[in-house]
Motif scaffolding. Structure first.
Motif, PDB file in Angstrom:
ATOM      1  N   THR A 253      15.268 -67.433 -68.395  1.00  0.00           N
ATOM      2  CA  THR A 253      14.471 -67.289 -69.610  1.00  0.00           C
ATOM      3  C   THR A 253      13.734 -68.582 -69.937  1.00  0.00           C
ATOM      4  OG1 THR A 253      15.982 -65.610 -70.493  1.00  0.00           O
ATOM      5  CG2 THR A 253      14.602 -66.795 -72.078  1.00  0.00           C
ATOM      6  N   VAL A 299       5.428 -63.220 -76.869  1.00  0.00           N
ATOM      7  CA  VAL A 299       5.631 -61.893 -76.271  1.00  0.00           C
ATOM      8  C   VAL A 299       6.695 -61.952 -75.181  1.00  0.00           C
ATOM      9  CG1 VAL A 299       4.529 -60.064 -74.944  1.00  0.00           C
ATOM     10  CG2 VAL A 299       3.307 -61.117 -76.852  1.00  0.00           C
ATOM     11  N   ALA A 302      10.202 -62.382 -76.758  1.00  0.00           N
ATOM     12  CA  ALA A 302      10.770 -61.150 -77.312  1.00  0.00           C
ATOM     13  C   ALA A 302      11.331 -60.266 -76.197  1.00  0.00           C
ATOM     14  CB  ALA A 302       9.701 -60.404 -78.108  1.00  0.00           C
ATOM     15  N   LEU A 303      10.620 -60.158 -75.099  1.00  0.00           N
ATOM     16  CA  LEU A 303      11.100 -59.336 -73.990  1.00  0.00           C
ATOM     17  C   LEU A 303      12.352 -59.933 -73.348  1.00  0.00           C
ATOM     18  CD1 LEU A 303       7.672 -58.433 -72.324  1.00  0.00           C
ATOM     19  CD2 LEU A 303       9.113 -56.962 -73.762  1.00  0.00           C
ATOM     20  N   CYS A 304      12.339 -61.244 -73.127  1.00  0.00           N
ATOM     21  CA  CYS A 304      13.490 -61.884 -72.462  1.00  0.00           C
ATOM     22  C   CYS A 304      14.745 -61.816 -73.331  1.00  0.00           C
ATOM     23  CB  CYS A 304      13.162 -63.340 -72.142  1.00  0.00           C
ATOM     24  SG  CYS A 304      11.966 -63.552 -70.814  1.00  0.00           S
ATOM     25  N   GLN A 306      15.453 -59.661 -75.584  1.00  0.00           N
ATOM     26  CA  GLN A 306      15.869 -58.278 -75.741  1.00  0.00           C
ATOM     27  C   GLN A 306      16.536 -57.726 -74.491  1.00  0.00           C
ATOM     28  OE1 GLN A 306      15.481 -56.565 -78.695  1.00  0.00           O
ATOM     29  NE2 GLN A 306      16.695 -54.889 -77.819  1.00  0.00           N
ATOM     30  N   THR A 313      18.093 -60.532 -79.602  1.00  0.00           N
ATOM     31  CA  THR A 313      17.190 -59.572 -80.228  1.00  0.00           C
ATOM     32  C   THR A 313      15.750 -60.047 -80.078  1.00  0.00           C
ATOM     33  OG1 THR A 313      17.399 -60.654 -82.377  1.00  0.00           O
ATOM     34  CG2 THR A 313      18.936 -58.852 -81.913  1.00  0.00           C
ATOM     35  N   TRP A 314      14.841 -59.111 -80.299  1.00  0.00           N
ATOM     36  CA  TRP A 314      13.430 -59.417 -80.061  1.00  0.00           C
ATOM     37  C   TRP A 314      12.882 -60.455 -81.031  1.00  0.00           C
ATOM     38  CZ3 TRP A 314       9.948 -58.611 -83.940  1.00  0.00           C
ATOM     39  CH2 TRP A 314      10.353 -57.793 -84.993  1.00  0.00           C
ATOM     40  N   TRP A 315      13.333 -60.386 -82.307  1.00  0.00           N
ATOM     41  CA  TRP A 315      12.788 -61.347 -83.266  1.00  0.00           C
ATOM     42  C   TRP A 315      13.249 -62.766 -82.952  1.00  0.00           C
ATOM     43  CZ3 TRP A 315      16.038 -64.322 -86.145  1.00  0.00           C
ATOM     44  CH2 TRP A 315      17.355 -63.896 -86.296  1.00  0.00           C
ATOM     45  N   GLY A 317      13.566 -63.741 -79.967  1.00  0.00           N
ATOM     46  CA  GLY A 317      12.664 -64.098 -78.882  1.00  0.00           C
ATOM     47  C   GLY A 317      11.311 -64.587 -79.382  1.00  0.00           C
ATOM     48  N   LEU A 318      10.840 -64.005 -80.494  1.00  0.00           N
ATOM     49  CA  LEU A 318       9.583 -64.482 -81.060  1.00  0.00           C
ATOM     50  C   LEU A 318       9.693 -65.936 -81.495  1.00  0.00           C
ATOM     51  CD1 LEU A 318       8.467 -61.415 -83.232  1.00  0.00           C
ATOM     52  CD2 LEU A 318       7.594 -62.107 -80.990  1.00  0.00           C
TER      53      LEU A 318
END
Length: 382
Positions: A253, A299, A302-304, A306, A313-315, A317-318
């Motif tokens: 990541t 972007v 968020a994917l990594c 998740q 979680t995606w947030w 990741g943001l």
């Protein structure tokens, strides 16, 4: 018959021989030739009316110019009318404005250049990625060895450029040994082991430099301690990420977000960049490129988080992507500042299309502690 005042024999004209006097009706002679001793007079030539150049108002003046001398003997060389000096032509009106240049064909549009050999850069990047992935997911210790080798090569490039450009002799031997030990200590003993190895490396630099003359001692050891912190100590956070249960995914990541951030900055900046971000440090970086780095990294983060990180979680990741874009950009600018001070473009030539190892570690090194810390806060140390 008396001698003629002009030394010419008596002649006859329209009024007869001159010794017989003028014939009745003849025109009187001009005042310049009424003297008694003048034996003869010469007739006034009949001047044809020729229009002068320049219009009606210049007729008299033009006729005077065209008539020539009244007496043929007044000119050293009598010439026919058509061989005498011709009246000047009217002046040509000059155009006060310059003639416009002939239209030139528009030059063909210049294509933007990437500044590097993209083919070589992509090939080297794919090769390095294969080595990293193979060592990362097969044997963790092998990946630690890859990190240690990268650290030693980076220290060699940095100390070599310092000596070449500034005459600073940072001792390479204690830096290389201490740097490799620092990475291993971070993997085995965590942050505590990394700090202890860092302190011992700095002490070794101070002692090693004492074997040479004291001139320049302070700047040499200062550069040595800086190099120990900048390259191996920051790299130990990558080794510490690897110690978690999902360590390989955390490292992946970290690598993916950094690469995606650099790629987004490059792609968007190359295509749309027009506003310089830091022209005095790195003229090629633009604000549009920074926006691209942030967008791509968020972007990808968020994917990594998740799908790759346990309990992520995606947030999260943001936030992680935003922090990576900021740290990677600052790291790139930091090394650019060093290279500007040294007056070089790249730290080395070991990697075709990329420069040197340090030119690839510039954004990775300062990003490693940021990612390590945020992952510990979000999902724990594992």
């Amino acid at each position: 018959m008396n001698d003629s005042s002009w030394g010419a024999p008596p002649q006859t004209g329209y009024w007869g021989p001159t010794d017989q006097g003028p014939v009745q009706g003849a025109a009187p002679a001009g005042p310049a030739y009424d003297a008694p001793e003048a034996q003869q007079t010469r007739p006034m030539p009949i001047v044809p009316e020729v229009p002068a150049y320049g219009g009606d108002q210049d007729d008299d003046r033009g006729a005077a110019r065209l008539s020539g001398p009244l007496f043929r003997d007044e000119s050293p060389q009598a010439q026919p009318y058509d061989m005498q000096q011709a009246p000047p032509y009217p002046p040509v009106q000059q155009n006060p404005e310059p003639m416009p240049d002939a239209p030139q064909p528009a030059p063909p549009p210049q294509k933007k250049s990437a500044g590097r050999d993209l083919g070589a850069a992509i090939g080297v990047g794919v090769g390095l990625g294969a080595v990293i992935l193979a060592s990362l997911f097969v044997v963790k210790a092998a990946f630690v060895g890859v990190v240690a080798v990268a650290v030693v090569v980076g220290l060699w490039e940095l100390t070599s450029r310092l000596q070449e450009r500034k005459g600073i002799k940072a001792p390479l031997v204690p830096l290389a040994l201490g740097g490799a030990a620092m990475v291993v200590a971070g993997y085995v003993r965590g942050a505590e082991g990394a700090w202890v190895a860092m302190a011992l490396t700095a002490l070794a630099v101070l002692v090693w430099r004492m074997t040479e003359p004291p001139e320049g001692y302070l700047k040499d050891v200062t550069a040595g301690v800086f190099a120990a912190f900048y390259v191996p100590f920051l790299a130990t956070f990558v080794a510490m990420m690897l110690t978690a249960e999902d360590g390989p995914w955390r490292v992946l990541t970290f690598l993916l977000l950094t690469v995606v951030s650099d790629t987004g900055a490059y792609a968007v900046g190359w295509r749309f960049g027009s506003h310089k971000l830091a022209p005095r440090i790195s003229p090629g970086k633009t604000r549009e490129g920074l926006v691209g780095a942030v967008t791509f990294a968020m972007v990808a983060g968020a994917l990594c988080m998740q799908f790759l990180i346990d309990d992520g979680t995606w947030w999260q990741g943001l936030l992680l992507g935003l922090a990576v874009a900021a740290s990677a950009t600052l790291g790139d600018l930091g090394e650019s500042m060093i290279k500007r001070d040294l007056g070089i473009k790249d730290m080395g030539t070991l990697l075709p299309g990329h420069g040197g190892i340090m030119d690839r570690l510039d954004s990775l090194l300062p990003t490693a502690p940021v990612v390590w810390l945020l992952l510990v806060l979000f999902v724990g140390s594992g």
